[in-house]
Design a protein around this motif. Structure first.
Motif, PDB file in Angstrom:
ATOM      1  N   GLU A  69      37.847 -27.202 -29.636  1.00  0.00           N
ATOM      2  CA  GLU A  69      38.475 -27.480 -28.345  1.00  0.00           C
ATOM      3  C   GLU A  69      37.640 -26.937 -27.186  1.00  0.00           C
ATOM      4  OE1 GLU A  69      42.749 -26.956 -27.828  1.00  0.00           O
ATOM      5  OE2 GLU A  69      42.859 -26.412 -29.949  1.00  0.00           O
ATOM      6  N   ARG A  70      37.648 -27.692 -26.102  1.00  0.00           N
ATOM      7  CA  ARG A  70      36.988 -27.223 -24.873  1.00  0.00           C
ATOM      8  C   ARG A  70      38.037 -26.483 -24.051  1.00  0.00           C
ATOM      9  NH1 ARG A  70      31.909 -30.055 -24.168  1.00  0.00           N
ATOM     10  NH2 ARG A  70      31.796 -29.091 -22.107  1.00  0.00           N
ATOM     11  N   ILE A  71      38.225 -25.223 -24.387  1.00  0.00           N
ATOM     12  CA  ILE A  71      39.245 -24.393 -23.755  1.00  0.00           C
ATOM     13  C   ILE A  71      38.686 -23.826 -22.446  1.00  0.00           C
ATOM     14  CG2 ILE A  71      40.616 -22.277 -24.045  1.00  0.00           C
ATOM     15  CD1 ILE A  71      40.550 -22.875 -27.074  1.00  0.00           C
ATOM     16  N   PRO A  72      39.480 -23.765 -21.378  1.00  0.00           N
ATOM     17  CA  PRO A  72      38.996 -23.246 -20.096  1.00  0.00           C
ATOM     18  C   PRO A  72      38.842 -21.721 -20.101  1.00  0.00           C
ATOM     19  CG  PRO A  72      41.322 -23.757 -19.933  1.00  0.00           C
ATOM     20  CD  PRO A  72      40.869 -24.250 -21.281  1.00  0.00           C
ATOM     21  N   ALA A  73      37.869 -21.245 -20.875  1.00  0.00           N
ATOM     22  CA  ALA A  73      37.565 -19.815 -20.939  1.00  0.00           C
ATOM     23  C   ALA A  73      36.069 -19.648 -20.709  1.00  0.00           C
ATOM     24  CB  ALA A  73      37.971 -19.243 -22.292  1.00  0.00           C
ATOM     25  N   LEU A  74      35.670 -18.556 -20.084  1.00  0.00           N
ATOM     26  CA  LEU A  74      34.263 -18.342 -19.767  1.00  0.00           C
ATOM     27  C   LEU A  74      33.414 -18.295 -21.027  1.00  0.00           C
ATOM     28  CD1 LEU A  74      34.590 -15.659 -16.940  1.00  0.00           C
ATOM     29  CD2 LEU A  74      34.125 -18.103 -16.697  1.00  0.00           C
ATOM     30  N   SER A  75      33.933 -17.693 -22.094  1.00  0.00           N
ATOM     31  CA  SER A  75      33.181 -17.583 -23.340  1.00  0.00           C
ATOM     32  C   SER A  75      32.942 -18.955 -23.968  1.00  0.00           C
ATOM     33  CB  SER A  75      33.929 -16.678 -24.322  1.00  0.00           C
ATOM     34  OG  SER A  75      35.252 -17.157 -24.513  1.00  0.00           O
ATOM     35  N   VAL A  76      33.947 -19.820 -23.889  1.00  0.00           N
ATOM     36  CA  VAL A  76      33.809 -21.183 -24.430  1.00  0.00           C
ATOM     37  C   VAL A  76      32.822 -21.976 -23.572  1.00  0.00           C
ATOM     38  CG1 VAL A  76      35.020 -23.319 -24.983  1.00  0.00           C
ATOM     39  CG2 VAL A  76      36.127 -21.118 -25.400  1.00  0.00           C
ATOM     40  N   ALA A  77      32.887 -21.803 -22.264  1.00  0.00           N
ATOM     41  CA  ALA A  77      31.949 -22.489 -21.365  1.00  0.00           C
ATOM     42  C   ALA A  77      30.508 -22.057 -21.659  1.00  0.00           C
ATOM     43  CB  ALA A  77      32.311 -22.183 -19.916  1.00  0.00           C
ATOM     44  N   LEU A  78      30.329 -20.762 -21.949  1.00  0.00           N
ATOM     45  CA  LEU A  78      29.001 -20.242 -22.290  1.00  0.00           C
ATOM     46  C   LEU A  78      28.478 -20.920 -23.555  1.00  0.00           C
ATOM     47  CD1 LEU A  78      26.772 -18.113 -21.742  1.00  0.00           C
ATOM     48  CD2 LEU A  78      28.057 -16.580 -23.257  1.00  0.00           C
ATOM     49  N   ARG A  79      29.340 -21.036 -24.550  1.00  0.00           N
ATOM     50  CA  ARG A  79      28.938 -21.670 -25.809  1.00  0.00           C
ATOM     51  C   ARG A  79      28.525 -23.129 -25.602  1.00  0.00           C
ATOM     52  NH1 ARG A  79      33.507 -23.723 -29.880  1.00  0.00           N
ATOM     53  NH2 ARG A  79      32.279 -25.350 -30.886  1.00  0.00           N
ATOM     54  N   PHE A  80      29.339 -23.899 -24.878  1.00  0.00           N
ATOM     55  CA  PHE A  80      29.030 -25.307 -24.684  1.00  0.00           C
ATOM     56  C   PHE A  80      27.816 -25.497 -23.781  1.00  0.00           C
ATOM     57  CE2 PHE A  80      33.196 -26.026 -26.493  1.00  0.00           C
ATOM     58  CZ  PHE A  80      33.037 -27.239 -27.145  1.00  0.00           C
ATOM     59  N   ALA A  81      27.535 -24.516 -22.944  1.00  0.00           N
ATOM     60  CA  ALA A  81      26.357 -24.614 -22.083  1.00  0.00           C
ATOM     61  C   ALA A  81      25.068 -24.340 -22.843  1.00  0.00           C
ATOM     62  CB  ALA A  81      26.481 -23.631 -20.921  1.00  0.00           C
ATOM     63  N   ILE A  82      25.151 -23.479 -23.875  1.00  0.00           N
ATOM     64  CA  ILE A  82      23.952 -23.095 -24.631  1.00  0.00           C
ATOM     65  C   ILE A  82      23.781 -23.933 -25.890  1.00  0.00           C
ATOM     66  CG2 ILE A  82      22.830 -21.205 -25.874  1.00  0.00           C
ATOM     67  CD1 ILE A  82      24.215 -19.264 -23.971  1.00  0.00           C
ATOM     68  N   SER A  83      24.797 -23.916 -26.732  1.00  0.00           N
ATOM     69  CA  SER A  83      24.734 -24.651 -28.000  1.00  0.00           C
ATOM     70  C   SER A  83      26.150 -24.942 -28.466  1.00  0.00           C
ATOM     71  CB  SER A  83      23.981 -23.834 -29.056  1.00  0.00           C
ATOM     72  OG  SER A  83      23.978 -24.502 -30.306  1.00  0.00           O
ATOM     73  N   PRO A  84      26.676 -26.141 -28.206  1.00  0.00           N
ATOM     74  CA  PRO A  84      28.073 -26.470 -28.496  1.00  0.00           C
ATOM     75  C   PRO A  84      28.492 -26.238 -29.944  1.00  0.00           C
ATOM     76  CG  PRO A  84      27.060 -28.171 -27.146  1.00  0.00           C
ATOM     77  CD  PRO A  84      25.970 -27.260 -27.572  1.00  0.00           C
ATOM     78  N   HIS A  85      27.566 -26.328 -30.882  1.00  0.00           N
ATOM     79  CA  HIS A  85      27.920 -26.187 -32.293  1.00  0.00           C
ATOM     80  C   HIS A  85      27.800 -24.749 -32.800  1.00  0.00           C
ATOM     81  CE1 HIS A  85      28.205 -30.524 -32.635  1.00  0.00           C
ATOM     82  NE2 HIS A  85      26.993 -30.639 -32.096  1.00  0.00           N
ATOM     83  N   SER A  86      27.360 -23.853 -31.954  1.00  0.00           N
ATOM     84  CA  SER A  86      27.206 -22.446 -32.354  1.00  0.00           C
ATOM     85  C   SER A  86      28.434 -21.649 -31.904  1.00  0.00           C
ATOM     86  CB  SER A  86      25.926 -21.858 -31.750  1.00  0.00           C
ATOM     87  OG  SER A  86      24.792 -22.596 -32.169  1.00  0.00           O
ATOM     88  N   THR A  87      29.449 -21.646 -32.751  1.00  0.00           N
ATOM     89  CA  THR A  87      30.715 -20.999 -32.385  1.00  0.00           C
ATOM     90  C   THR A  87      30.550 -19.518 -32.091  1.00  0.00           C
ATOM     91  OG1 THR A  87      31.804 -22.574 -33.861  1.00  0.00           O
ATOM     92  CG2 THR A  87      33.112 -20.701 -33.114  1.00  0.00           C
ATOM     93  N   TRP A  88      29.582 -18.878 -32.740  1.00  0.00           N
ATOM     94  CA  TRP A  88      29.414 -17.435 -32.591  1.00  0.00           C
ATOM     95  C   TRP A  88      29.116 -17.028 -31.145  1.00  0.00           C
ATOM     96  CZ3 TRP A  88      24.812 -15.741 -30.590  1.00  0.00           C
ATOM     97  CH2 TRP A  88      23.731 -16.614 -30.654  1.00  0.00           C
ATOM     98  N   ILE A  89      28.581 -17.966 -30.362  1.00  0.00           N
ATOM     99  CA  ILE A  89      28.205 -17.628 -28.983  1.00  0.00           C
ATOM    100  C   ILE A  89      29.415 -17.203 -28.162  1.00  0.00           C
ATOM    101  CG2 ILE A  89      27.298 -18.577 -26.820  1.00  0.00           C
ATOM    102  CD1 ILE A  89      25.408 -20.304 -28.468  1.00  0.00           C
TER     103      ILE A  89
END
Length: 416
Positions: A271-291
């Motif tokens: 899910e593309r949840i409106p959280a800064l941590s999720v935004a960081l992940r999708f900005a760097i590597s959407p498939h890398s959940t660990w980010i």
């Protein structure tokens, strides 16, 4: 007239004046109490009227369109001997209740310790369960506001009523989400940690309903318990969690395994949840959940340092609010409804700003903007609410700057 008679007359006059003043004060006090009782009765009547109209318009379909339906479905499956974390079984129940077949299935993501709270919902229809749930949420909200008001010394102002227009609280009520219980857990802990440590520890059970929001707080809590020898808080927390888990396993013996299997499936990670941590992940590597867990790890490290450098003067009502705000901002995922738990920090900032004659314009702007977005129908899952957690932190730092380190202002519970 003799001096003795003069003194007697003077004394009687003083007594008469004192009696008159006392009578006037009593009458004034009775009048004030009467006005408060009348105002309270009018307010309750108005709330009751609005709630009655609201309840009359509810149906099972209304319940099925809210996040609340996931709790009802989990409760229903739990009491029927099913798996409350089975997406397909949950989907079938939700569709039968009136949810659109094409809508996303809403599975309860809360750990098994929440099952004792939601299981009773499964004994009644979605509509009846929603009514009972909303009453519970409103009661938790009202109790939280009242306790915050007590913690700050029962101020004569009405600034605590700002809470009624707090967008996360309204969003929580609209969705029927768990956020109000997180708020109550935080407030009960703050209210009780000095005078009733075991109760404070037990209150933390409510925070375990969404533990990912409190990890940095948990780090500080563990360090605080050890360094300050607050063993009774630990006993209260462990006892409450153990009891809740025991009840959950009595209801569903496989609850823990079912929950772990559901979480391993990782549906939330897509899910593309409106959280800064999720935004960081999708900005760097959407498939890398660990980010999206990197901000949380950094927040935990910072929280440990922040506590350790202030451990001798630690105050949960001051320092703890900053940790709570940072924890919410750096959570691996979260929604606007979860931000209910930040209300004590928001109100503490308001009271401090008023005391120090600082402008309330920033909080009026932030709170007003969030409320306008919510009332305008902006979806909570969109990025348009990503700014709120940093905004609450900025407000608190602005309102309390220079005061937290300069003085150890306690907000422990006063006598009722």
């Amino acid at each position: 007239m003799s001096s003795e008679q003069t003194n007697t007359s003077s004394t009687e006059g003083v007594k008469l004046a004192g009696a008159t003043s006392s009578t006037a004060d009593e009458q004034s006090g009775k009048s004030s109490v009467g006005r408060k009782v009348a105002a309270g009765a009018i307010l309750l009547a108005g709330v009751g009227y609005v709630l009655t109209l609201f309840v009359m318009g509810l149906s099972d379909r209304n319940a099925a369109e809210r996040d609340f339906i996931s709790y009802w479905a989990a409760g229903s499956l739990a009491v029927q001997g099913g798996n409350p974390y089975d997406p397909e079984a949950v989907r079938q129940l939700e569709v039968n209740a009136g949810r659109d077949r094409n809508a996303m299935v809403l599975v309860m993501r809360n750990p098994p310790v929440a099952l004792p709270l939601v299981a009773p919902l499964g004994l009644v229809s979605p509509k009846v369960a929603l009514i009972a749930w909303l009453i519970l949420l409103i009661g938790s909200f009202g109790a939280s506001i009242w306790l915050v008001w007590l913690m700050h010394g029962k101020p004569g102002s009405s600034y605590h009523l700002i809470a009624i227009g707090f967008a996360p609280a309204l969003a929580c009520l609209m969705a029927g989400q768990f956020g109000m219980f997180l708020l109550l857990g935080v407030v009960l802990f703050l209210y009780s940690e000095q005078r009733r440590p075991m109760l404070a520890g037990a209150a933390l059970l409510l925070c375990t309903f969404k533990p990912h929001l409190f990890v940095p707080v948990g780090v500080v809590l563990a360090l605080w318990i050890v360094t300050a020898r607050k063993w009774r808080v630990a006993v209260g927390c462990v006892g409450a969690v153990t009891a809740a888990l025991g009840i959950a396993l009595a209801i569903d013996p496989q609850a823990v395994n079912q929950y772990l299997s559901f979480m391993r499936a990782g549906e939330a990670a897509s899910e593309r949840i409106p959280a800064l941590s999720v935004a960081l992940r999708f900005a760097i590597s959407p498939h890398s959940t660990w980010i999206q867990f990197v901000p949380l790890i950094l927040a935990c490290a910072w929280a440990g340092w922040y506590f350790w450098t202030r451990r001798e003067q630690w105050n949960w009502g001051d320092h703890g609010m900053i940790v709570l705000l940072v924890a919410a901002m750096c959570a691996p995922y979260g929604f606007l409804t979860d931000e209910c738990m930040l209300l004590p920090a928001l109100l503490a900032g308001v009271y401090t700003a008023v005391e120090r004659k600082r402008s309330l314009v920033p909080i009026a702007f932030f709170a007003g903007a969030a409320l306008l977005e919510l009332l305008a129908g902006v979806e909570m899952k969109t990025p348009y609410f990503m700014w709120t957690t940093p905004a609450w932190l900025v407000w608190y730092l602005y309102a309390t700057r220079g005061s937290i380190e300069a003085e150890s202002r306690s907000i422990s519970a006063p006598a009722l």
